[in-house]
Design a protein around this motif. Structure first.
Motif, short mmCIF file in Angstrom:
data_model
loop_
_atom_site.label_atom_id
_atom_site.label_comp_id
_atom_site.label_asym_id
_atom_site.label_seq_id
_atom_site.Cartn_x
_atom_site.Cartn_y
_atom_site.Cartn_z
N GLU A 242 -30.86 82.23 -72.17
CA GLU A 242 -30.10 81.75 -73.33
C GLU A 242 -29.09 82.82 -73.78
O GLU A 242 -27.96 82.51 -74.12
CB GLU A 242 -31.04 81.44 -74.51
N CYS B 269 -27.99 84.05 -82.55
CA CYS B 269 -29.21 83.22 -82.41
C CYS B 269 -29.79 82.83 -83.77
O CYS B 269 -30.14 81.67 -83.99
CB CYS B 269 -30.30 83.98 -81.66
N HIS C 122 -26.11 76.60 -76.07
CA HIS C 122 -25.95 77.97 -75.57
C HIS C 122 -24.88 78.08 -74.49
O HIS C 122 -24.80 79.09 -73.80
CB HIS C 122 -27.29 78.48 -75.00
N HIS D 25 -25.14 82.17 -73.79
CA HIS D 25 -24.62 82.08 -75.15
C HIS D 25 -23.51 83.10 -75.40
O HIS D 25 -22.57 82.84 -76.15
CB HIS D 25 -25.77 82.27 -76.14
N HIS E 133 -35.55 86.35 -73.86
CA HIS E 133 -34.88 85.07 -73.56
C HIS E 133 -33.55 85.35 -72.85
O HIS E 133 -32.48 85.03 -73.37
CB HIS E 133 -34.63 84.28 -74.84
N CYS F 146 -29.00 79.54 -85.94
CA CYS F 146 -29.60 78.24 -85.66
C CYS F 146 -31.12 78.33 -85.59
O CYS F 146 -31.82 77.39 -85.94
CB CYS F 146 -29.06 77.68 -84.34
N HIS F 147 -31.63 79.47 -85.13
CA HIS F 147 -33.08 79.68 -85.08
C HIS F 147 -33.44 80.55 -86.27
O HIS F 147 -33.68 81.75 -86.13
CB HIS F 147 -33.48 80.34 -83.76
N LEU G 240 -36.46 73.24 -81.82
CA LEU G 240 -35.29 72.41 -82.16
C LEU G 240 -35.13 71.25 -81.19
O LEU G 240 -34.52 70.24 -81.52
CB LEU G 240 -34.02 73.27 -82.18
N ARG G 241 -35.67 71.40 -79.99
CA ARG G 241 -35.61 70.34 -78.99
C ARG G 241 -36.23 69.03 -79.52
O ARG G 241 -35.87 67.96 -79.09
CB ARG G 241 -36.38 70.80 -77.75
C1 HEC Z 1 -25.43 76.86 -82.39
C2 HEC Z 1 -26.86 76.88 -82.59
C3 HEC Z 1 -27.70 77.74 -81.67
C4 HEC Z 1 -27.52 79.07 -81.36
C5 HEC Z 1 -26.42 79.99 -81.86
C6 HEC Z 1 -28.61 79.43 -80.47
N1 HEC Z 1 -29.42 78.35 -80.26
FE1 HEC Z 1 -31.13 78.31 -79.11
N2 HEC Z 1 -31.28 76.30 -79.42
C7 HEC Z 1 -30.49 75.56 -80.28
C8 HEC Z 1 -30.89 74.17 -80.20
C9 HEC Z 1 -30.27 73.03 -81.00
C10 HEC Z 1 -31.95 74.10 -79.26
C11 HEC Z 1 -32.67 72.85 -78.77
C12 HEC Z 1 -31.87 72.39 -77.55
C13 HEC Z 1 -32.24 71.05 -77.01
O1 HEC Z 1 -32.46 70.13 -77.77
O2 HEC Z 1 -32.22 70.92 -75.78
C14 HEC Z 1 -32.18 75.47 -78.81
C15 HEC Z 1 -33.15 75.85 -77.88
C16 HEC Z 1 -33.51 77.16 -77.60
C17 HEC Z 1 -34.66 77.57 -76.82
C18 HEC Z 1 -35.63 76.63 -76.16
C19 HEC Z 1 -36.61 76.20 -77.16
C20 HEC Z 1 -36.29 74.91 -77.78
O3 HEC Z 1 -36.43 74.80 -79.01
O4 HEC Z 1 -35.96 73.96 -77.08
C21 HEC Z 1 -34.66 78.93 -76.79
C22 HEC Z 1 -35.68 79.83 -76.13
C23 HEC Z 1 -33.48 79.38 -77.52
N3 HEC Z 1 -32.82 78.27 -78.00
C24 HEC Z 1 -33.11 80.69 -77.68
C25 HEC Z 1 -31.89 81.11 -78.23
C26 HEC Z 1 -31.40 82.47 -78.19
C27 HEC Z 1 -32.14 83.65 -77.59
C28 HEC Z 1 -30.18 82.47 -78.79
C29 HEC Z 1 -29.19 83.63 -78.97
C30 HEC Z 1 -28.82 84.30 -77.74
C31 HEC Z 1 -29.91 81.10 -79.23
N4 HEC Z 1 -30.97 80.31 -78.85
C32 HEC Z 1 -28.78 80.69 -79.93
C33 HEC Z 1 -29.46 76.03 -81.06
C34 HEC Z 1 -28.91 77.30 -80.98
#
Ligand code: HEC
Ligand code: HEC
Ligand code: HEC
Ligand code: HEC
Ligand code: HEC
Ligand code: HEC
Ligand code: HEC
Length: 320
Positions: free
Chosen positions: A20, A164, A246, A24, A17, A167-168, A184-185
């Motif tokens: 992101e 990451c 991110h 991030h 990824h 939240c994930h 999470l979307r």
């Molecule tokens: C502060 C919380 C947070 C962190 C830290 C975070 N994410 Fe997310 N991420 C989210 C949320 C909330 C969504 C859904 C976004 C939306 O609604 O558009 C998402 C969406 C995504 C998606 C798209 C899939 C989806 O569910 O829509 C990917 C791939 C992803 N994140 C990867 C990562 C990676 C890799 C990292 C670390 C480098 C990371 N994220 C760090 C909160 C976070």
């Protein structure tokens, strides 16, 4: 031992990824904690000094661990700074170690004044001796909470910043076997407020434990949920409608207009959109400057954005 092996075996998210991971890495959240010697605030300010009453505080950095000292003219205590909390949007608070315990520095750096002032909560703390003037003991349970919100892993973190997995939460197995993860979307605004509220505090946290005064302006999930705009199911008012998690928050106010206008449009309210027809007679752009005013907490040199979206009347008392 088993845990260690597992941790090493999890491939980094960044490999698969990259987009992101790259954006991030530049967020304040990813840099919410760092070893004090890596603080650019301290590097750019090799000597910081302030005096209050009989005490003088000094922060000196010249490579290696920065040195914190407090003097009353007769005695001086010094300590090496271990941690810098905060990327520095508002400022930074420092943590030092003494006799195996961690202490929060009485003085913090504030970006707005480019200098030292009391750390939140310290101005009324008794300073009966030079140790008390230096800082506040953080008990082990609180240390775990501080690291838990500002980094990943709760004691003496290696992975600083909000990674990451914070939240994930269900991705460790996914990284190995590409198992399905929560999208999470698709989460509701209430679910997202709960996710972000783990650190930014939830509505329930503040409703139960307070503060019920201006100090709660920094707890967005509480403020937003009190607003008439809020709807637990409607994703147009979730944290992620306005903040891409991110990416650093945008400071361009006009950029948020479209978020408001997604609901506040002309038309017939009977068609199901509660806010339709509910439009502004006063302004057509920069909605947030009037309806989400910047609000300073006394003693903290920073204008927090009030997420209780509303018509702000001149001279009104702060809605709690
Ligand atoms: C502060 C919380 C947070 C962190 C830290 C975070 N994410 Fe997310 N991420 C989210 C949320 C909330 C969504 C859904 C976004 C939306 O609604 O558009 C998402 C969406 C995504 C998606 C798209 C899939 C989806 O569910 O829509 C990917 C791939 C992803 N994140 C990867 C990562 C990676 C890799 C990292 C670390 C480098 C990371 N994220 C760090 C909160 C976070
Ligand atoms: C070996 C490559 C690989 C690794 C490592 C990996 N992912 Fe994924 N990830 C994928 C692929 C491929 C998908 C799309 C699969 C799908 O849609 O079901 C995906 C999907 C996702 C999604 C949901 C995307 C969506 O659109 O709903 C999230 C969130 C996510 N990954 C986060 C992470 C995080 C966080 C890590 C690190 C702990 C990680 N991934 C590690 C390959 C990887
Ligand atoms: C693990 C704790 C944690 C979680 C979960 C979390 N945050 Fe944060 N967030 C922080 C910390 C700590 C800071 C302060 C960063 C700094 O030092 O400036 C912060 C800062 C921010 C900022 C201001 C900095 C900027 O310019 O980007 C925004 C906006 C933000 N968070 C949004 C969110 C959203 C949206 C979510 C949920 C999707 C979320 N956060 C979830 C801990 C968290
Ligand atoms: C419940 C989670 C939580 C705990 C516990 C916590 N913080 Fe934070 N902290 C946050 C969040 C979220 C932010 C960003 C929003 C804000 O400023 O309120 C933040 C912001 C900060 C900032 C300002 C950051 C900046 O970039 O300007 C400092 C400094 C800070 N915290 C220090 C600490 C210290 C020191 C401790 C422990 C004694 C601590 N925090 C405990 C969640 C937490
Ligand atoms: C309707 C749009 C909107 C929604 C929804 C929203 N925010 Fe914000 N947020 C903003 C704006 C505008 C700013 C100020 C950006 C700037 O000028 O720096 C901001 C700033 C912030 C900051 C930085 C500190 C501050 O006070 O300026 C944090 C942290 C934050 N938001 C967290 C959240 C969280 C958590 C949620 C969900 C509970 C959320 N926001 C929902 C618009 C929104
Ligand atoms: C999810 C849809 C939605 C979004 C997004 C939204 N609102 Fe609202 N807003 C509403 C609803 C519904 C009401 C209540 C209407 C009523 O009761 O007549 C409302 C009420 C208001 C009010 C009147 C509040 C009062 O106290 O009387 C203002 C002002 C307002 N919104 C401004 C904004 C601004 C500015 C934004 C963007 C920062 C925004 N809204 C985003 C749905 C939304
Ligand atoms: C210059 C400040 C300012 C700006 C900019 C502004 N508003 Fe307003 N808005 C107000 C004031 C003041 C009122 C109360 C008017 C009254 O009651 O007479 C108001 C009222 C409202 C209401 C309540 C209308 C009703 O009939 O209940 C909504 C909704 C609203 N504004 C949304 C917005 C949106 C969306 C934007 C951006 C497109 C915006 N505002 C820009 C100052 C502003």
């Amino acid at each position: 031992m088993m845990l260690l092996l597992l941790a090493v075996a999890v491939p980094a998210c960044a490999g698969c990824h990259p987009a992101e991971a790259k954006s991030h890495a530049s967020t304040p959240m990813m840099q919410a904690l760092m070893p004090a010697r890596d603080s650019s605030v301290l590097r750019d300010n090799p000597e910081l000094r302030t005096r209050r009453g009989v005490y003088e505080w000094t922060l000196r950095s010249s490579g290696g661990d920065p040195v914190y000292s407090v003097s009353d003219g007769k005695q001086t205590v010094t300590a090496k700074l271990r941690w810098a909390f905060g990327f520095g949007v508002l400022g930074q608070t420092f943590v030092y170690e003494k006799d195996g315990a961690l202490y929060e520095s009485t003085m913090s750096y504030y970006a707005a004044t480019k200098g030292l002032d009391y750390t939140p909560g310290h101005v009324d703390r008794p300073q009966r001796n030079i140790e008390e003037a230096a800082g506040r003991l953080i008990d082990p349970a609180e240390v775990r909470r501080c690291f838990g919100c500002h980094s990943t892993g709760s004691a003496e973190p290696v992975n600083t910043g909000v990674q990451c997995s914070h939240c994930h939460a269900d991705t460790a197995q996914h990284a190995v076997s590409l198992s399905k993860v929560t999208k999470l979307r698709q989460s509701s605004s209430e679910e997202i407020s709960g996710l972000c509220g783990a650190c930014h505090r939830t509505w329930e946290d503040i409703a139960t434990n307070g503060p019920k005064d201006i100090n709660n302006v920094r707890f967005q999930p509480y403020r937003l949920a009190n607003s008439k705009c809020y709807d637990a199911e409607d994703r147009r008012i979730s944290c992620t409608a306005c903040h891409e998690p991110h990416t650093p928050a945008s400071h361009v106010t006009a950029g948020y207009d479209a978020k408001c206008l997604a609901c506040h449009t002309q038309g017939n309210p009977a068609q199901g959109n509660r806010a339709q027809g509910n439009v502004c007679k006063v302004g057509k752009r920069d909605c947030v400057t009037c309806h989400m005013p910047k609000t300073a907490i006394p003693g903290i040199h920073f204008g927090f954005t009030d997420h209780w979206i509303r018509v702000v009347r001149p001279g009104e008392t702060y809605p709690q």
